[in-house]
Design an enzyme around this catalytic site. Structure first.
Site, PDB file in Angstrom:
ATOM      1  N   CYS A  23      -0.622   3.710   2.266  1.00 36.21           N
ATOM      2  CA  CYS A  23      -0.128   3.754   3.898  1.00 36.21           C
ATOM      3  C   CYS A  23       1.090   4.003   4.053  1.00 36.21           C
ATOM      4  CB  CYS A  23      -0.773   2.129   3.585  1.00 36.21           C
ATOM      5  SG  CYS A  23      -2.174   1.720   3.462  1.00 36.21           S
ATOM      6  N   ASP A  24       2.153   3.976   3.653  1.00 37.45           N
ATOM      7  CA  ASP A  24       3.650   3.445   3.695  1.00 37.45           C
ATOM      8  C   ASP A  24       5.069   4.397   2.760  1.00 37.45           C
ATOM      9  OD1 ASP A  24       2.975   1.769   5.375  1.00 37.45           O
ATOM     10  OD2 ASP A  24       2.612  -0.024   4.077  1.00 37.45           O
ATOM     11  N   CYS A  59       0.721  -1.014   0.312  1.00 35.75           N
ATOM     12  CA  CYS A  59      -0.046   0.313  -0.205  1.00 35.75           C
ATOM     13  C   CYS A  59       0.717   1.421  -0.152  1.00 35.75           C
ATOM     14  CB  CYS A  59      -0.795  -0.071   0.720  1.00 35.75           C
ATOM     15  SG  CYS A  59      -1.491   1.487   1.482  1.00 35.75           S
TER      16      CYS A  59
END
Ligand code: NAP
Length: 301
Positions: free
Chosen positions: A135-136, A132
């Site tokens: 997300c990261d 992701c």
């Protein structure tokens, strides 16, 4: 016994809840992740939902959820692991052992990230290996990363990471990308994005964190992160004994979401269909809730 149990709180499940509540059905949405909105939350930008160009996926998911909540949808966290038909009703068993009995079920559990199954992938997950980018990605500011895949997810991820990272390798196993040519054109203009085509990852290397990616042809790229975006696998294991699946594990169902089992509907990415997008997931949810309502009113009065 409740009227309708919806499994999954992504766009399909939430749209189904909106239609079901507007039809005054007593509706519970079960979700694996508390407060989730499905894969849409991972998209940094959704640019093809009509009327809302360049929308952030997280915000769009939240809007769907707020809409379902405002109509009185009940949410329950828990993973549905088994389904059985008892007389006219459906019994859904959760991992906790709890059972919910409903007149109908809409299964909208979606799909999960496909893995490459190469050495280092599992060992370094969360330590440089990610599924992701939104997300990261921020953990890799001014670092070098590789994105694996040639679909829209990989292209969008590469575009997103290009603005954060110093260098992005986009690694795809063929010469032609599967995803949008418009995004490919935008990526081509980014000086810090390098396409590595006709290349397959062989091994992700590193002790405590990712340090390099070895390709099958023997080349090694020094990278701090590897973002894997090679498609999705439907979450249909819990339903494989109650409804018919196709050879790829998707639930066989047409536009109404009607499956091979009475009173059991499929919506969203877990259903057989040509196009898996937010707009088709939402449409599936609306159709399945409408079909379920008709079924409930006909069979239960
Ligand atoms: P996808 O379209 O299935 O693409 C998966 C990519 O991974 C393909 O390029 C595939 O290569 C590659 N791949 C698969 N297995 C591999 C392996 N073992 N090793 C190396 N490469 C592998 O999946 P997706 O990109 O997640 O997209 C899923 C759906 O969501 C699509 O319909 C897409 O259009 C949609 N989506 C839309 C947007 C948007 O509109 N903004 C954003 C994200 C996703 P091949 O091409 O060679 O098969």
């Amino acid at each position: 016994m409740i009227d309708l149990l919806i499994i999954g709180s992504g766009p399909a499940g939430l749209a189904a809840a909106i239609y079901a509540r507007r039809a005054n059905l007593e509706t519970v949405v079960a979700e694996r992740i508390y407060g989730g909105t499905g894969q849409v939350a991972e998209s940094s930008q959704v640019d093809n939902y009509p009327g809302l160009p360049e929308t952030n996926g997280y915000d769009l998911g939240q809007k769907f959820r707020e809409h379902a909540e405002s109509l009185g949808t009940e949410f329950k966290d828990g993973e549905a692991v088994a389904f059985s038909r008892e007389g006219d009703s459906w019994q859904t068993t959760f991992k906790s052992g709890e059972v919910i009995v409903s007149k109908a079920v809409i299964y909208a559990a979606g799909a999960v990230h496909r893995h490459l199954n190469i050495p280092g992938e599992n060992e370094l997950a969360g330590r440089g290996v990610s599924y992701c980018a939104t997300c990261d990605g921020a953990f890799f500011r001014n670092r070098t990363v590789a994105v694996i895949g040639g679909g829209d997810t990989a292209l969008d991820d590469a575009l997103y990471l290009a603005d954060i990272c110093s260098k992005v390798y986009l690694i795809h196993r063929r010469e032609e990308f599967r995803g949008s040519s418009r995004t490919v054109a935008r990526l081509s203009q980014k000086e810090n994005v390098e396409f590595v085509l006709k290349a397959k990852p062989g091994q992700i290397e590193g002790e405590d964190k990712v340090t390099s990616l070895m390709l099958e042809d023997g080349r090694t790229l020094s990278v701090d992160g590897v973002f894997i975006a090679v498609g999705m696998v439907p979450v249909t294991e819990p339903v494989k004994d109650v409804v018919k699946l196709d050879e790829n594990g998707y639930i066989i169902a047409g536009e109404t979401g009607k499956t091979s089992a009475e009173g059991f509907y499929a919506a969203g990415d877990a259903r057989t269909k040509a196009l898996r997008q937010v707009v088709t997931a939402v449409s599936d949810g609306a159709n399945a809730a409408t079909a379920a309502e008709l079924y409930i009113r006909t069979c239960f009065g």
